[in-house]
Design a protein around this motif. Structure first.
Motif, PDB file in Angstrom:
ATOM      1  N   HIS A 153       3.703 -11.362 -16.559  1.00  0.00           N
ATOM      2  CA  HIS A 153       3.113 -11.145 -15.242  1.00  0.00           C
ATOM      3  C   HIS A 153       3.624  -9.842 -14.652  1.00  0.00           C
ATOM      4  O   HIS A 153       4.824  -9.550 -14.699  1.00  0.00           O
ATOM      5  CB  HIS A 153       3.460 -12.289 -14.288  1.00  0.00           C
TER       6      HIS A 153
ATOM      7  N   THR B 125       2.936 -13.156  -5.844  1.00  0.00           N
ATOM      8  CA  THR B 125       3.868 -13.772  -6.789  1.00  0.00           C
ATOM      9  C   THR B 125       3.350 -15.097  -7.321  1.00  0.00           C
ATOM     10  O   THR B 125       4.013 -15.765  -8.104  1.00  0.00           O
ATOM     11  CB  THR B 125       5.230 -14.018  -6.102  1.00  0.00           C
TER      12      THR B 125
ATOM     13  N   ARG C 274       3.278  -7.682 -11.036  1.00  0.00           N
ATOM     14  CA  ARG C 274       2.802  -7.636  -9.658  1.00  0.00           C
ATOM     15  C   ARG C 274       2.379  -6.205  -9.348  1.00  0.00           C
ATOM     16  O   ARG C 274       3.202  -5.280  -9.395  1.00  0.00           O
ATOM     17  CB  ARG C 274       3.905  -8.090  -8.709  1.00  0.00           C
TER      18      ARG C 274
ATOM     19  N   SER D 251      -1.501  -9.486 -10.720  1.00  0.00           N
ATOM     20  CA  SER D 251      -1.914  -9.981  -9.415  1.00  0.00           C
ATOM     21  C   SER D 251      -1.092  -9.278  -8.348  1.00  0.00           C
ATOM     22  O   SER D 251      -0.032  -8.719  -8.631  1.00  0.00           O
ATOM     23  CB  SER D 251      -1.733 -11.500  -9.315  1.00  0.00           C
ATOM     24  N   ARG D 252      -1.607  -9.321  -7.128  1.00  0.00           N
ATOM     25  CA  ARG D 252      -0.894  -8.651  -6.037  1.00  0.00           C
ATOM     26  C   ARG D 252       0.296  -9.455  -5.539  1.00  0.00           C
ATOM     27  O   ARG D 252       1.263  -8.895  -5.045  1.00  0.00           O
ATOM     28  CB  ARG D 252      -1.844  -8.398  -4.865  1.00  0.00           C
TER      29      ARG D 252
END
Length: 277
Positions: free
Chosen positions: A46, A33, A48, A30-31
């Motif tokens: 995860h 947090t 970023r 994902s872009r």
């Protein structure tokens, strides 16, 4: 390992959870947090990263064999080059990609650029073309909570919207199992449903009346322009108001792939009633 982009979204979130529950090693991309901590299962990594910066994706793709690719409207509007993302994935060893496209590509409402990039990538590919999402009605949550009203144009035009959870389950199959390479799946709900019927289902889910307010096309357009580009707004309103036969047709793909009918809007509304209370 399997990589899921858009891991915090309506499809990416349940997809990450489904893959993790099936025992797969998953990297959630994902872009921001927001996918860290409690939002992800304990065993999910995860990363970023941003599709607009393919180099930021290299660590996410390292060691991965398959990729779920969700391309945001912002990426498309900015002229993002999906071929660079796919080149990076291939260079890092990814062999298969599942693209979340749209029904509008098949009906020629939307350009096919992203699908064409996937087909040119040299990767095994599967295309998912969903209809509108049940979850689009979350746009009503604020007015339902505040005033027990929900507004939309074309109140009695019914379309077979689809549960994002069903999309996620189909994506999980395409990522995990053989036999989906080169396939295009059209994903719809089990029956057409109109905005007026959706509001009635939300009212049942929250246990109280919710009034449907029919907007004119012009009123809806002005509202949608606050968060969508003009051409996208106009195409969306054309689909909602004057759908072609293919856009009103219930596809058999969800039931054929999952072995059960897709979730009706009433089922989605019941699961998400808290958002409207």
């Amino acid at each position: 390992m399997l990589v899921v982009t858009g891991a915090t979204g309506n499809v990416g979130g349940p997809l990450v959870r489904a893959l993790d529950a099936a025992g797969e090693r998953v990297t959630a991309v994902s872009r921001g947090t927001s996918a860290t901590g409690a939002d992800l299962p304990a065993g999910v990594r995860h990363v970023r990263a941003d599709l607009a910066d393919p180099l930021s994706l290299r660590s996410a793709f390292d060691g991965a064999e398959a990729l779920f690719l969700l391309v945001t409207g912002e990426f498309l509007a900015s002229g993002g080059d999906l071929s660079r993302v796919l080149d990076t994935a291939r260079d890092q060893g990814v062999r298969r990609v599942v693209l979340l496209s749209s029904q509008g590509v098949g009906t020629r409402r939307h350009p096919p650029r992203q699908e064409e990039a996937v087909k040119r990538s040299g990767l095994e590919w599967t295309l998912l073309r969903p209809a509108g999402f049940h979850s689009n009605t979350l746009a009503w949550a604020g007015t339902v909570r505040a005033a027990r009203t929900a507004g939309a144009p074309f109140g009695d035009v019914a379309l077979p919207t689809v549960d994002p959870l069903d999309i996620a389950e189909v994506a999980a199959l395409a990522l995990r199992e053989p036999g989906h390479a080169g396939m295009t799946y059209e994903l719809t709900g089990p029956a057409p449903v109109s905005p007026r019927q959706q509001v009635a289902a939300i009212a049942d889910a929250v246990g109280g009346p919710v009034r449907f307010v029919e907007q004119s096309r012009e009123e809806a357009r002005a509202q949608m322009l606050r968060f969508m580009p003009g051409p996208v707004v106009d195409t969306t309103l054309d689909i909602l108001g004057t759908p072609v036969a293919e856009e009103q047709r219930v596809s058999p793909d969800v039931e054929r792939l999952l072995g059960r009918p897709g979730h009706a809007f009433t089922h989605w509304a019941g699961r998400n009633a808290a958002a409207f209370k």
